[in-house]
Design a protein around this motif. Structure first.
Motif, PDB file in Angstrom:
ATOM      1  N   LEU A  10       0.819  -1.218   0.000  1.00 35.72           N
ATOM      2  CA  LEU A  10       0.000   0.000   0.000  1.00 35.72           C
ATOM      3  C   LEU A  10       0.854   1.271   0.000  1.00 35.72           C
ATOM      4  CD1 LEU A  10      -2.846  -0.996   2.494  1.00 35.72           C
ATOM      5  CD2 LEU A  10      -3.020  -0.786   0.000  1.00 35.72           C
ATOM      6  N   LEU A  11       1.966   1.233   0.705  1.00 36.84           N
ATOM      7  CA  LEU A  11       2.801   2.435   0.822  1.00 36.84           C
ATOM      8  C   LEU A  11       3.811   2.595  -0.315  1.00 36.84           C
ATOM      9  CD1 LEU A  11       3.534   2.342   4.658  1.00 36.84           C
ATOM     10  CD2 LEU A  11       2.009   3.924   3.454  1.00 36.84           C
ATOM     11  N   LEU A  12       4.330   1.494  -0.824  1.00 35.47           N
ATOM     12  CA  LEU A  12       5.458   1.581  -1.750  1.00 35.47           C
ATOM     13  C   LEU A  12       5.122   1.279  -3.211  1.00 35.47           C
ATOM     14  CD1 LEU A  12       8.119  -0.188   0.489  1.00 35.47           C
ATOM     15  CD2 LEU A  12       7.743   2.265   0.206  1.00 35.47           C
ATOM     16  N   LEU A  13       3.990   0.672  -3.458  1.00 38.35           N
ATOM     17  CA  LEU A  13       3.698   0.220  -4.809  1.00 38.35           C
ATOM     18  C   LEU A  13       3.614   1.363  -5.812  1.00 38.35           C
ATOM     19  CD1 LEU A  13       3.223  -2.468  -6.203  1.00 38.35           C
ATOM     20  CD2 LEU A  13       0.791  -2.030  -6.019  1.00 38.35           C
ATOM     21  N   LYS A  14       2.888   2.402  -5.472  1.00 36.12           N
ATOM     22  CA  LYS A  14       2.710   3.510  -6.411  1.00 36.12           C
ATOM     23  C   LYS A  14       4.048   4.184  -6.758  1.00 36.12           C
ATOM     24  CE  LYS A  14      -0.999   6.198  -7.761  1.00 36.12           C
ATOM     25  NZ  LYS A  14      -2.372   6.346  -7.511  1.00 36.12           N
ATOM     26  N   PRO A  15       4.872   4.540  -5.763  1.00 35.25           N
ATOM     27  CA  PRO A  15       6.168   5.145  -6.107  1.00 35.25           C
ATOM     28  C   PRO A  15       7.064   4.206  -6.927  1.00 35.25           C
ATOM     29  CG  PRO A  15       5.741   5.402  -3.754  1.00 35.25           C
ATOM     30  CD  PRO A  15       4.645   4.560  -4.321  1.00 35.25           C
ATOM     31  N   ILE A  16       7.014   2.914  -6.623  1.00 36.15           N
ATOM     32  CA  ILE A  16       7.820   1.955  -7.388  1.00 36.15           C
ATOM     33  C   ILE A  16       7.313   1.873  -8.820  1.00 36.15           C
ATOM     34  CG2 ILE A  16       8.360  -0.500  -7.634  1.00 36.15           C
ATOM     35  CD1 ILE A  16       8.529  -0.589  -4.532  1.00 36.15           C
ATOM     36  N   PHE A  17       5.997   1.823  -9.004  1.00 32.16           N
ATOM     37  CA  PHE A  17       5.425   1.779 -10.351  1.00 32.16           C
ATOM     38  C   PHE A  17       5.801   3.028 -11.144  1.00 32.16           C
ATOM     39  CE2 PHE A  17       1.607  -1.375 -10.386  1.00 32.16           C
ATOM     40  CZ  PHE A  17       2.476  -2.414 -10.117  1.00 32.16           C
ATOM     41  N   ILE A  18       5.777   4.182 -10.502  1.00 31.32           N
ATOM     42  CA  ILE A  18       6.138   5.434 -11.185  1.00 31.32           C
ATOM     43  C   ILE A  18       7.583   5.363 -11.674  1.00 31.32           C
ATOM     44  CG2 ILE A  18       6.574   7.901 -10.816  1.00 31.32           C
ATOM     45  CD1 ILE A  18       4.043   7.864  -8.964  1.00 31.32           C
ATOM     46  N   LYS A  19       8.487   4.888 -10.823  1.00 32.25           N
ATOM     47  CA  LYS A  19       9.900   4.761 -11.237  1.00 32.25           C
ATOM     48  C   LYS A  19      10.065   3.719 -12.343  1.00 32.25           C
ATOM     49  CE  LYS A  19      12.310   6.276  -7.104  1.00 32.25           C
ATOM     50  NZ  LYS A  19      13.066   7.408  -7.597  1.00 32.25           N
ATOM     51  N   MET A  20       9.359   2.610 -12.223  1.00 33.40           N
ATOM     52  CA  MET A  20       9.478   1.546 -13.220  1.00 33.40           C
ATOM     53  C   MET A  20       8.963   1.985 -14.593  1.00 33.40           C
ATOM     54  SD  MET A  20       8.423  -1.798 -10.955  1.00 33.40           S
ATOM     55  CE  MET A  20       8.511  -2.973 -12.300  1.00 33.40           C
ATOM     56  N   LYS A  21       7.944   2.834 -14.604  1.00 36.21           N
ATOM     57  CA  LYS A  21       7.360   3.272 -15.877  1.00 36.21           C
ATOM     58  C   LYS A  21       8.314   4.143 -16.689  1.00 36.21           C
ATOM     59  CE  LYS A  21       2.688   3.287 -16.388  1.00 36.21           C
ATOM     60  NZ  LYS A  21       1.412   3.902 -16.486  1.00 36.21           N
ATOM     61  N   LYS A  22       9.368   4.642 -16.067  1.00 36.30           N
ATOM     62  CA  LYS A  22      10.344   5.469 -16.769  1.00 36.30           C
ATOM     63  C   LYS A  22      11.248   4.653 -17.688  1.00 36.30           C
ATOM     64  CE  LYS A  22      10.347   9.056 -13.273  1.00 36.30           C
ATOM     65  NZ  LYS A  22      11.100   9.744 -12.221  1.00 36.30           N
ATOM     66  N   HIS A  23      11.254   3.341 -17.493  1.00 35.67           N
ATOM     67  CA  HIS A  23      12.095   2.467 -18.305  1.00 35.67           C
ATOM     68  C   HIS A  23      11.198   1.620 -19.212  1.00 35.67           C
ATOM     69  CE1 HIS A  23      15.521   3.610 -15.894  1.00 35.67           C
ATOM     70  NE2 HIS A  23      14.797   3.396 -14.817  1.00 35.67           N
TER      71      HIS A  23
END
Length: 155
Positions: free
Chosen positions: A58-71
């Motif tokens: 719940l806390l980390l998924l969104k920020p991780i997805f945002i970073k992953m979408k850059k690649h």
């Protein structure tokens, strides 16, 4: 002494299986019962184990997805997970917390805490509401699986 270590190892195995995506408590409770753990004890272990990853998701998924979408490579994976999750969680989108609770409560494959947490994150359901709904839904699913496991053991 060896029996105690085996029992503790079985408990840890139930906790770890419950924390895994796809298996969750739907697999952990029957595995625990098959290892000789009582249905109630296996249910408590399964419920606890399956809730371990929820706050992190719940806390980390969104920020991780945002970073992953850059690649480009990871973008495809994130898009696939997002589309798959949103397609399966239309009712969650409509009913928010209640929909999330009901979604997680149904003890079928891919309706557990991992998919529920991903959906809550993607749908911007606040942490406290999402965690509460996921916990309550997971408890209902655990009781259903415990009942089925108890009946199966006593046949």
């Amino acid at each position: 002494m060896e029996q105690i270590l085996t029992y503790i190892s079985n408990e840890i195995m139930v906790l770890l299986v419950a924390a895994m995506p796809l298996m969750e408590l739907r697999g952990a409770i029957p595995i625990g019962v098959s290892l000789g753990i009582t249905p109630l004890h296996a249910t408590i272990l399964g419920l606890f184990g399956s809730m371990i990853p929820v706050p992190f998701l719940l806390l980390l998924l969104k920020p991780i997805f945002i970073k992953m979408k850059k690649h480009p490579y990871w973008r495809k994976l994130v898009d696939w997970i997002t589309k798959r999750t949103l397609r399966k969680t239309e009712k969650v989108h409509k009913y928010k917390s209640l929909g999330l609770l009901l979604f997680v409560a149904v003890p079928l494959p891919t309706t557990g805490v991992w998919t529920g947490a991903i959906a809550a994150s993607l749908l911007n359901i606040p942490f406290k509401q999402a965690f509460t709904a996921i916990f309550m839904g997971n408890t209902i699913a655990a009781l259903i699986i415990m009942t089925i496991s108890h009946v199966a053991v006593n046949l």
